[in-house]
Design an enzyme around this catalytic site. Structure first.
Site, PDB file in Angstrom:
ATOM      1  CB  VAL A 179       8.340   3.929 -11.612  1.00 21.58           C
ATOM      2  CG1 VAL A 179       7.798   5.336 -11.837  1.00 21.58           C
ATOM      3  CG2 VAL A 179       7.687   2.942 -12.577  1.00 21.58           C
ATOM      4  N   GLY A 208       5.202   3.743  -9.043  1.00 20.42           N
ATOM      5  CA  GLY A 208       5.858   2.442  -9.221  1.00 20.42           C
ATOM      6  C   GLY A 208       4.828   1.313  -9.141  1.00 20.42           C
ATOM      7  CG  HIS A 209       2.840   0.516  -5.412  1.00 17.47           C
ATOM      8  ND1 HIS A 209       2.973   1.593  -4.566  1.00 17.47           N
ATOM      9  CD2 HIS A 209       3.473  -0.508  -4.804  1.00 17.47           C
ATOM     10  CE1 HIS A 209       3.649   1.232  -3.482  1.00 17.47           C
ATOM     11  NE2 HIS A 209       3.972  -0.045  -3.603  1.00 17.47           N
ATOM     12  CG  ASP A 269      11.418  -4.230  -3.666  1.00 21.46           C
ATOM     13  OD1 ASP A 269      11.928  -3.902  -2.593  1.00 21.46           O
ATOM     14  OD2 ASP A 269      10.478  -3.591  -4.194  1.00 21.46           O
ATOM     15  N   GLY A 315       0.799  -1.221   0.000  1.00 20.80           N
ATOM     16  CA  GLY A 315       0.000   0.000   0.000  1.00 20.80           C
ATOM     17  C   GLY A 315       0.829   1.267   0.000  1.00 20.80           C
ATOM     18  CE1 TYR A 316       0.682   7.262   2.798  1.00 22.26           C
ATOM     19  CE2 TYR A 316       2.683   7.693   1.564  1.00 22.26           C
ATOM     20  CZ  TYR A 316       1.648   8.135   2.360  1.00 22.26           C
ATOM     21  OH  TYR A 316       1.580   9.454   2.716  1.00 22.26           O
ATOM     22  CD  GLN A 337       9.557  -8.278  -2.944  1.00 23.75           C
ATOM     23  OE1 GLN A 337       9.530  -8.084  -1.736  1.00 23.75           O
ATOM     24  NE2 GLN A 337       8.859  -7.534  -3.795  1.00 23.75           N
ATOM     25  CD  GLN A 362       7.127  -8.116   3.535  1.00 26.09           C
ATOM     26  OE1 GLN A 362       6.270  -8.906   3.142  1.00 26.09           O
ATOM     27  NE2 GLN A 362       7.673  -7.209   2.734  1.00 26.09           N
ATOM     28  CB  SER A 378      10.615   3.773  -1.931  1.00 28.36           C
ATOM     29  OG  SER A 378      10.408   3.143  -0.681  1.00 28.36           O
TER      30      SER A 378
HETATM   31  P1  AMP Z   1       5.789  -2.619  -1.787  1.00 23.40           P
HETATM   32  O1  AMP Z   1       4.444  -2.007  -1.590  1.00 23.40           O
HETATM   33  O2  AMP Z   1       6.934  -1.711  -1.466  1.00 23.40           O
HETATM   34  O3  AMP Z   1       5.912  -3.978  -1.141  1.00 23.40           O
HETATM   35  O4  AMP Z   1       5.918  -2.872  -3.353  1.00 23.40           O
HETATM   36  C1  AMP Z   1       4.957  -3.632  -4.046  1.00 23.40           C
HETATM   37  C2  AMP Z   1       5.469  -3.920  -5.427  1.00 23.40           C
HETATM   38  O5  AMP Z   1       5.722  -2.690  -6.109  1.00 23.40           O
HETATM   39  C3  AMP Z   1       6.792  -4.693  -5.427  1.00 23.40           C
HETATM   40  O6  AMP Z   1       6.769  -5.642  -6.471  1.00 23.40           O
HETATM   41  C4  AMP Z   1       7.807  -3.622  -5.676  1.00 23.40           C
HETATM   42  O7  AMP Z   1       8.986  -4.090  -6.299  1.00 23.40           O
HETATM   43  C5  AMP Z   1       7.029  -2.706  -6.616  1.00 23.40           C
HETATM   44  N1  AMP Z   1       7.624  -1.377  -6.592  1.00 23.40           N
HETATM   45  C6  AMP Z   1       7.883  -0.608  -5.504  1.00 23.40           C
HETATM   46  N2  AMP Z   1       8.491   0.542  -5.867  1.00 23.40           N
HETATM   47  C7  AMP Z   1       8.633   0.489  -7.209  1.00 23.40           C
HETATM   48  C8  AMP Z   1       9.194   1.378  -8.188  1.00 23.40           C
HETATM   49  N3  AMP Z   1       9.744   2.538  -7.853  1.00 23.40           N
HETATM   50  N4  AMP Z   1       9.164   0.992  -9.481  1.00 23.40           N
HETATM   51  C9  AMP Z   1       8.615  -0.198  -9.840  1.00 23.40           C
HETATM   52  N5  AMP Z   1       8.070  -1.065  -8.975  1.00 23.40           N
HETATM   53  C10 AMP Z   1       8.078  -0.735  -7.680  1.00 23.40           C
END
Ligand code: AMP
Length: 283
Positions: free
Chosen positions: A176, A36-37, A150, A31-32, A153, A61, A185
């Site tokens: 992104v 990127g998401h 990630d 979330g948030y 990951q 995690q 992030s």
């Molecule tokens: P998170 O909410 O941080 O766990 O991220 C969820 C998904 O979004 C994961 O697959 C991350 O790798 C992806 N993600 C987070 N930040 C970015 C970004 N800047 N660009 C592309 N994917 C992202």
């Protein structure tokens, strides 16, 4: 857009959709939401009949001294962004419904999960692989979308899916970035203006190393030292790791080639930023 917070209901709906011949795309997140998401959402939207987004800040995690409690959360904002992006279902389970008190099973990916972030965040990837495995079983996706932000990951999840014959196609998508290059992030919101400025050293270090490598410097130790010197110019930077690794094994390389990826994790005050790039690719 439907909002589903019940694990059993989500799984029942997913199985019904599959039985009706629908394809399911899945974007797991904490979330948030940021762009990127949304890049993952956009791809998923284009590639399946039904798009499911999960929002779950997964406690398993996070280490005991990490930012689980302070992790930014704003479900109403996330719902609005998800709806505007064409998400069909948002799955927002509670931690209690995801983990019963009797739970005793963990998914562990050996080797790939032990270097880099795995070394500095013990147990982190076990938390990630276990929750992603559970989410796959609940959401039943045909395709699942992850960001290269990630990088480790993504590698660990691909290994898990292959090793356990999970019938899911894993799609990895590029990082992104903000206009100034900082990788997007949810944790960037922790940064003061001053620390955010210092955080750009990651981007700078990646660019310096890439330019040197493209100009002919292929010795990984020399390039890592170059990145380290750049990061150490920042008053509040505390390097967790800077490594150049093979993209398939995530082991350190001696010499940079097309498969070499530079991965960095650096703390600025209480905020830990990660970034990466194929060494020879321009950023
Ligand atoms: P998170 O909410 O941080 O766990 O991220 C969820 C998904 O979004 C994961 O697959 C991350 O790798 C992806 N993600 C987070 N930040 C970015 C970004 N800047 N660009 C592309 N994917 C992202």
């Amino acid at each position: 857009m439907e909002i589903i917070d019940c694990v059993d209901e989500m799984q029942r709906r997913a199985l019904e959709l599959r039985a009706a011949g629908k394809s399911i795309a899945f974007v797991p997140t904490m979330g948030y939401l940021h762009r990127g998401h949304l890049s993952l959402v956009e791809r998923g939207r284009a590639e399946a009949d039904v798009l499911v987004l999960s929002i779950f800040v997964n406690p398993t995690q996070f280490g005991p001294n990490e930012d689980f409690d302070s992790y930014p959360r704003d479900l109403q904002r996330d719902f609005a962004l998800a709806q505007a992006a064409g998400v069909d279902m948002v799955f927002t389970p509670t931690a209690d419904s995801m983990y019963s008190a009797e739970a005793a099973t963990t998914v562990h990916v050996a080797r790939l999960s032990e270097n880099l972030c795995g070394a500095s965040r013990p147990g982190h990837f076990d938390g990630v692989t276990t929750v992603v495995c559970k989410l796959f079983n609940i959401v039943q996706p045909h395709k699942a979308y992850f960001g290269m932000k990630d990088f480790q990951q993504l590698s660990v999840i691909r290994r898990m899916v292959a090793d356990l014959n999970m019938p899911v196609e894993v799609v990895g998508l590029p990082i992104v970035r903000e206009d100034d290059g900082l990788a997007m992030s949810s944790r960037n919101t922790y940064l003061s203006a001053e620390l955010r400025q210092q955080g750009l050293a990651l981007v700078d270090a990646i660019r310096l190393v890439g330019a040197a490598a493209r100009a002919g410097e292929r010795d990984a130790a020399t390039l890592v030292a170059m990145a380290r010197r750049r990061i150490e110019q920042e008053a509040d930077a505390e390097i967790d790791y800077i490594q150049i690794c093979n993209d398939a094994t995530l082991s350190d390389v001696d010499t940079v080639d097309e498969q070499a990826v530079i991965l960095l994790a650096v703390r600025f005050g209480a905020t830990r930023l990660i970034d990466n790039n194929y060494v020879l690719n321009e950023l």
